[in-house]
Design an enzyme around this catalytic site. Structure first.
Site, PDB file in Angstrom:
ATOM      1  N   GLU A 137       0.874  -1.185   0.000  1.00  0.00           N
ATOM      2  CA  GLU A 137       0.000   0.000   0.000  1.00  0.00           C
ATOM      3  C   GLU A 137       0.901   1.221   0.000  1.00  0.00           C
ATOM      4  OE1 GLU A 137      -2.373  -0.468   3.538  1.00  0.00           O
ATOM      5  OE2 GLU A 137      -3.166  -2.402   2.864  1.00  0.00           O
ATOM      6  N   GLU A 372      10.048  -7.598  -4.277  1.00  0.00           N
ATOM      7  CA  GLU A 372      10.498  -8.829  -3.582  1.00  0.00           C
ATOM      8  C   GLU A 372      11.536  -8.485  -2.514  1.00  0.00           C
ATOM      9  OE1 GLU A 372       9.414 -11.978  -4.109  1.00  0.00           O
ATOM     10  OE2 GLU A 372       8.284 -11.717  -5.972  1.00  0.00           O
TER      11      GLU A 372
HETATM   12  C1  LIG Z   1       7.784  -3.397 -10.893  1.00  0.00           C
HETATM   13  C2  LIG Z   1       7.176  -3.580  -9.548  1.00  0.00           C
HETATM   14  C3  LIG Z   1       6.212  -4.557  -9.354  1.00  0.00           C
HETATM   15  C4  LIG Z   1       5.607  -4.715  -8.098  1.00  0.00           C
HETATM   16  N1  LIG Z   1       4.614  -5.649  -7.960  1.00  0.00           N
HETATM   17  C5  LIG Z   1       3.986  -5.770  -6.758  1.00  0.00           C
HETATM   18  C6  LIG Z   1       2.898  -6.700  -6.617  1.00  0.00           C
HETATM   19  O1  LIG Z   1       2.520  -7.393  -7.571  1.00  0.00           O
HETATM   20  N2  LIG Z   1       2.312  -6.802  -5.419  1.00  0.00           N
HETATM   21  C7  LIG Z   1       2.691  -6.048  -4.336  1.00  0.00           C
HETATM   22  O2  LIG Z   1       2.108  -6.211  -3.263  1.00  0.00           O
HETATM   23  N3  LIG Z   1       3.697  -5.139  -4.453  1.00  0.00           N
HETATM   24  C8  LIG Z   1       4.354  -4.976  -5.638  1.00  0.00           C
HETATM   25  N4  LIG Z   1       5.372  -4.058  -5.784  1.00  0.00           N
HETATM   26  C9  LIG Z   1       5.710  -3.185  -4.665  1.00  0.00           C
HETATM   27  C10 LIG Z   1       7.017  -3.535  -3.994  1.00  0.00           C
HETATM   28  O3  LIG Z   1       6.882  -4.711  -3.233  1.00  0.00           O
HETATM   29  C11 LIG Z   1       7.444  -2.324  -3.148  1.00  0.00           C
HETATM   30  O4  LIG Z   1       7.785  -1.310  -4.066  1.00  0.00           O
HETATM   31  C12 LIG Z   1       8.612  -2.628  -2.234  1.00  0.00           C
HETATM   32  O5  LIG Z   1       8.215  -3.449  -1.175  1.00  0.00           O
HETATM   33  C13 LIG Z   1       9.247  -1.355  -1.653  1.00  0.00           C
HETATM   34  O6  LIG Z   1       8.273  -0.527  -1.096  1.00  0.00           O
HETATM   35  P1  LIG Z   1       8.215   1.032  -1.516  1.00  0.00           P
HETATM   36  O7  LIG Z   1       8.285   1.100  -2.987  1.00  0.00           O
HETATM   37  O8  LIG Z   1       7.039   1.634  -0.832  1.00  0.00           O
HETATM   38  O9  LIG Z   1       9.545   1.660  -0.961  1.00  0.00           O
HETATM   39  P2  LIG Z   1       9.846   2.136   0.554  1.00  0.00           P
HETATM   40  O10 LIG Z   1       9.561   1.028   1.500  1.00  0.00           O
HETATM   41  O11 LIG Z   1       9.211   3.447   0.787  1.00  0.00           O
HETATM   42  O12 LIG Z   1      11.415   2.335   0.475  1.00  0.00           O
HETATM   43  C14 LIG Z   1      12.031   3.485  -0.128  1.00  0.00           C
HETATM   44  C15 LIG Z   1      13.537   3.361   0.090  1.00  0.00           C
HETATM   45  O13 LIG Z   1      13.827   3.352   1.510  1.00  0.00           O
HETATM   46  C16 LIG Z   1      14.532   2.159   1.841  1.00  0.00           C
HETATM   47  N5  LIG Z   1      14.114   1.725   3.184  1.00  0.00           N
HETATM   48  C17 LIG Z   1      12.853   1.527   3.658  1.00  0.00           C
HETATM   49  N6  LIG Z   1      12.884   1.128   4.936  1.00  0.00           N
HETATM   50  C18 LIG Z   1      14.184   1.061   5.298  1.00  0.00           C
HETATM   51  C19 LIG Z   1      14.882   0.688   6.494  1.00  0.00           C
HETATM   52  N7  LIG Z   1      14.244   0.258   7.586  1.00  0.00           N
HETATM   53  N8  LIG Z   1      16.233   0.728   6.479  1.00  0.00           N
HETATM   54  C20 LIG Z   1      16.911   1.093   5.361  1.00  0.00           C
HETATM   55  N9  LIG Z   1      16.318   1.457   4.215  1.00  0.00           N
HETATM   56  C21 LIG Z   1      14.965   1.440   4.174  1.00  0.00           C
HETATM   57  C22 LIG Z   1      14.170   1.148   0.761  1.00  0.00           C
HETATM   58  O14 LIG Z   1      15.144   0.121   0.633  1.00  0.00           O
HETATM   59  C23 LIG Z   1      14.115   2.051  -0.464  1.00  0.00           C
HETATM   60  O15 LIG Z   1      15.407   2.286  -0.936  1.00  0.00           O
HETATM   61  C24 LIG Z   1       6.005  -3.894  -7.011  1.00  0.00           C
HETATM   62  C25 LIG Z   1       6.998  -2.918  -7.208  1.00  0.00           C
HETATM   63  C26 LIG Z   1       7.569  -2.751  -8.453  1.00  0.00           C
HETATM   64  C27 LIG Z   1       8.615  -1.689  -8.639  1.00  0.00           C
END
Ligand SMILES: Cc1cc2nc3c(=O)[nH]c(=O)nc-3n(C[C@H](O)[C@H](O)[C@H](O)COP(=O)(O)OP(=O)(O)OC[C@H]3O[C@@H](n4cnc5c(N)ncnc54)[C@H](O)[C@@H]3O)c2cc1C
Length: 393
Positions: A137, A372
């Protein structure tokens, strides 16, 4: 070595694989190699190639790792991951699509009731129904335990789902999905439960175009008081996150292997380019600095391949492979980014031209470090296992 796949068995990266694996890979490569025109069209028009889901299933994708008793092929992790390398090498969009649908199939196979398997798993494994998986989300990305989509229990049984899922792969093309939602926000992650939701239940999808994997869609899924029966709970109430974790190693392995496929495609394209293009009256391949770039691509690709294969073998042997799969995901994804960047450099301007394969590899490689579990999440999990302290929160 089996001769069943003819000249295709000559690939030296297959040398140490078993004969039956080579046959499976040969069949997949033969099919994928016929998609050149389709790749060009779908990448240009950002079109999801629904028409090839069934043939992909036929050559072993999606049903590969599912047990034979559930209608799958019972492939090993090494075999399934090697198929993902083929997909990544040909077209990363196919790797992304089949990876998600494989996850949906694995969760249904692991936790589905006989009725759920009949209604959702069987048609998924024949390519007749397409599935998606939704945990993320806007405010619950890396922190998956922060899921706020609500599943309000109804007096007569069943649940009312409300919330918005984000970045959900192919949700607008799918027939059903697995949605993680909380039955009680006061329970924290212990309230998170997996639900099966069908298109006819009334969810809405909104596509947001993204940079990589252009033949895959990325969607918001809006659930506005969508009512589902009690028979749509997948697994146990409150065990949604553990269920999702069931597919985590396989998913990371598949992304790792797909990244090696992209890296190999970068190597193939770079070798061809430097041996055909001339500057200063010589082939590019004759310049030492150009050789170094190609050698770096080849060496990194070979190292990444060994890492995902050894992780797959660990998983196949039943040994706890969580750290190995995290290492593979981290290393292979970062390798794909580095190698694709180098491949653009090897190609010069033409490698940045829209429609050129290397431009696609560069965009698609960039995807891999985010879903992932981001590279940072892999590092934190490996660090916790190595050092015994968590730096996550
Ligand atoms: C092409 C694609 C397909 C996807 N398909 C799906 C799907 O089918 N189903 C689904 O449910 N999701 C899907 N996703 C979502 C994906 O799982 C999330 O994008 C991912 O979990 C990261 O979350 P976020 O993008 O909100 O980044 P955030 O969690 O906001 O992270 C932003 C940055 O901060 C870093 N960060 C966050 N927390 C910490 C911490 N504690 N310590 C250090 N660094 C941190 C992260 O590594 C990243 O660099 C997809 C994403 C993409 C790009």
């Amino acid at each position: 070595m089996s001769g069943a796949t003819g000249a295709l068995t000559a690939d030296p990266t297959w040398d140490l694989l078993e004969d039956d694996t080579i046959v499976i890979l040969g069949r997949a490569r033969e099919y994928l190699s016929g998609l050149t025109d389709l790749i060009e069209e779908c990448e240009r028009d950002r079109r999801f190639p629904a028409e090839i889901v069934r043939p992909l299933v036929d050559v072993g994708f999606i049903r590969g790792p599912i047990p034979i008793s559930d209608g799958g092929l019972g492939l090993t992790h090494l075999q399934s991951a090697s198929l993902m390398e083929e997909a990544g090498r040909a077209w990363a969009s196919i790797r992304t699509t089949t990876n998600i649908m494989t996850l949906v199939a694995e969760l249904l196979s692991h936790a589905g009731t006989p009725d759920q398997k009949k209604e959702f798993l069987t048609p998924l494994l024949s390519g007749d129904r397409l599935g998606w998986f939704a945990i993320t989300e806007r405010e619950a990305g890396s922190d998956a335990g922060a899921v706020a989509t609500r599943a309000e229990p109804l007096p007569g049984g069943g649940y009312r789902l409300s919330g918005v899922k984000s970045y959900i792969t192919n949700a607008n093309h799918g027939d059903f999905g697995i949605v993680l939602a909380t039955v009680d926000p006061n329970l924290g992650s212990r309230g998170i439960t997996a639900f099966l939701v069908e298109r006819s239940d009334g969810y809405r999808t909104i596509e947001h175009p993204h940079m990589p994997v252009r033949a895959v869609s990325s969607c918001d899924v809006e659930l506005d008081r969508v009512v589902v029966g009690p028979d749509r709970v997948l697994g146990e109430v409150g065990r949604g996150l553990s269920l999702a974790m069931h597919g985590v190693n396989g998913g990371r392995l598949n992304v790792s292997a797909g990244c090696v496929g992209i890296a190999q495609a970068c190597l193939d394209a770079s070798r061809t380019h430097v041996t055909t293009r001339k500057q200063f009256g010589k082939q590019l391949a004759e310049f030492q600095l150009v050789q170094k770039m190609v050698v770096d691509i080849a060496t990194r690709t070979a190292a990444a391949r060994e890492l995902y294969r050894s992780s797959a073998r660990l998983l196949d042997s039943g040994i706890d492979a969580r750290v190995a799969c995290s290492m593979a995901k981290y290393f292979c994804a970062e390798t794909a980014v580095a190698v694709a960047t180098e491949a653009v450099q090897v190609h010069g301007a033409i490698g940045l031209t829209e429609g050129h394969p290397v431009e696609r590899f560069f965009r698609d490689a960039r995807e891999a470090t985010i879903p992932e579990g981001t590279s940072q999440m892999q590092i934190l999990q490996i660090g916790r296992a190595l050092l015994g302290v968590s730096a996550l929160r």
